[in-house]
Design an enzyme around this catalytic site. Structure first.
Site, mmCIF file in Angstrom:
data_model
loop_
_atom_site.group_PDB
_atom_site.id
_atom_site.type_symbol
_atom_site.label_atom_id
_atom_site.label_comp_id
_atom_site.label_asym_id
_atom_site.label_seq_id
_atom_site.Cartn_x
_atom_site.Cartn_y
_atom_site.Cartn_z
ATOM 1 N N PHE A 164 0.850 -1.192 0.000
ATOM 2 C CA PHE A 164 0.000 0.000 0.000
ATOM 3 C C PHE A 164 0.883 1.240 0.000
ATOM 4 O O PHE A 164 1.766 1.399 0.854
ATOM 5 C CB PHE A 164 -0.902 0.015 1.235
ATOM 6 C CG PHE A 164 -2.046 -0.971 1.178
ATOM 7 C CD1 PHE A 164 -2.097 -1.964 0.210
ATOM 8 C CD2 PHE A 164 -3.071 -0.890 2.095
ATOM 9 C CE1 PHE A 164 -3.155 -2.865 0.152
ATOM 10 C CE2 PHE A 164 -4.142 -1.779 2.056
ATOM 11 C CZ PHE A 164 -4.185 -2.765 1.088
ATOM 12 N N GLU A 165 0.626 2.133 -0.940
ATOM 13 C CA GLU A 165 1.412 3.353 -1.078
ATOM 14 C C GLU A 165 0.480 4.556 -1.180
ATOM 15 O O GLU A 165 -0.738 4.431 -1.082
ATOM 16 C CB GLU A 165 2.323 3.254 -2.312
ATOM 17 C CG GLU A 165 3.276 2.062 -2.268
ATOM 18 C CD GLU A 165 4.211 1.996 -3.465
ATOM 19 O OE1 GLU A 165 4.359 3.021 -4.167
ATOM 20 O OE2 GLU A 165 4.782 0.909 -3.710
#
Length: 378
Positions: A164-165
């Protein structure tokens, strides 16, 4: 991780007048963490790589079957949501118009089985730069579980990588204790992953690839802060890592595309050499106060659950270092030599290994990264 030919540097906003951090002497000195749960992966020292599976870019498409045996854990990039808040994750092979040499689905599934028969792990990686995932509701949480399970079952995969970014994870105002998170997107992600782990059992492989902004920056800043005004994403991965540490197989923070980060020596460390990898990894293996609070420290992770994330080549991301610097970092962290000016808080021969973005970029660079890993660990 990005799909583009070269990723632009994400600049972290680090205030010049930082809140007073702890002196290094106040930190616990350790050569092994108290957490004794052992990871379940392919080798004592593991090489992890991302395989561009659903897209092509300047590195070219690489078939899973053509991935060398050097790679112990292969993360298929990427499963992405239908919308940021749907929780509905979809995954498919690269279109033939984009990847003329793409394998058929049956060939791909056969390659997964062949890798597993050779002792390797093949995971679905969720997220990436373009795949924003925000599980803000319980419905999104449940959809995430069912859709990720469908992907794992269809392709016969070993588990899940959480990459997740961007804005996938952030902390609500007033959510200041990483041990007891209150933000729905954080709470629902933890619940979803625990459900997946329970569904597939102890053999389920779970890895995470957060950026430094979401982990080590938490040493100085956590969420919006007690008085507000800070970036709510700062340190936002810490409650997820902490809650899932017993379920976690491997954490490999992206030590690239990062701004300067303050280490346990109260100095800022920047990309470009072994020093950055040493300082960032020492924080994970030693533990660190969150937002400078000595009464609220993030506990160390076992070295068997930690790998160092690096770009495979100069094309792959900002922060690439030559193989000599890679070896210096490994020497310092596993043997206590070649540390330069930074003094670690122990040495960890059982440090798990390295992660890289990406297998495709390593192939483009004549397999320099993986060949060096093989040579170092024999």
């Amino acid at each position: 991780m990005d799909r583009s030919l070269s990723r632009s540097l994400r600049r972290l906003t680090v205030a010049a007048a930082a809140a007073c951090a702890l002196a290094a002497s106040g930190l616990p000195v350790t050569t092994a963490a108290a957490d004794t749960a052992q990871p379940k992966a392919a080798a004592d020292h593991a090489l992890v790589g991302y395989l561009h599976t659903s897209f092509a870019n300047g590195s070219g498409y690489t078939r899973l079957a053509d991935t060398p045996d050097s790679w112990d854990i292969i993360d298929l990039a990427f499963g992405e949501p239908t919308s940021a808040t749907s929780g509905d994750i979809r995954f498919g092979l690269c279109p033939q118009t984009e990847c003329p040499n793409v394998e058929t689905k049956d060939e791909f599934k056969a390659a997964v089985k062949a890798k597993q028969a050779a002792g390797r792990k093949v995971l679905i990686s969720i997220g990436g730069q373009n795949g924003q995932v925000q599980l803000t509701t319980t419905q999104a949480r449940d959809t995430f579980v069912s859709s990720v399970s469908a992907i794992i079952d269809e392709y016969g995969l070993d588990g899940l990588d959480i990459d997740f970014e961007g804005h996938s994870l952030s902390l609500d105002a007033g959510d200041t204790d990483f041990k007891n998170p209150k933000t729905p997107s954080i709470v629902n992600l933890i619940s979803a992953v625990k459900t997946l782990k329970a569904r597939y059992g102890s053999g389920f492989t779970l890895t995470m690839a957060p950026e430094t902004f979401f982990v080590q920056l938490g040493h100085q800043y956590y969420g919006t802060g007690k008085w507000g005004g800070q970036d709510p994403r700062a340190g936002a991965y810490l409650p997820v890592i902490h809650a899932l540490r017993d379920d976690l197989t491997l954490l490999h923070v992206q030590d690239y595309n990062s701004g300067p980060i303050m280490g346990l020596d109260n100095q800022y460390h920047s990309m470009g050499g072994a020093d950055f990898h040493i300082a960032m990894t020492d924080m994970l293996l030693t533990g660190f106060p969150v937002a400078g609070d000595t009464n609220n420290a993030f506990p160390p992770l076992p070295p068997q659950k930690v790998a160092i994330g690096m770009p495979a080549s100069t094309n792959a991301g900002n922060g690439h270092v030559p193989t000599g610097e890679v070896d210096k970092a490994l020497n310092c962290l596993t043997k206590g030599t070649d540390c330069g000016s930074y003094q670690t808080h122990g040495s960890w021969p059982d440090l798990r290994g390295l992660m890289t973005w990406s297998i495709n970029w390593d192939r483009y660079n004549n397999w320099e990264f993986s060949k060096n890993f093989d040579a170092y660990f024999g």
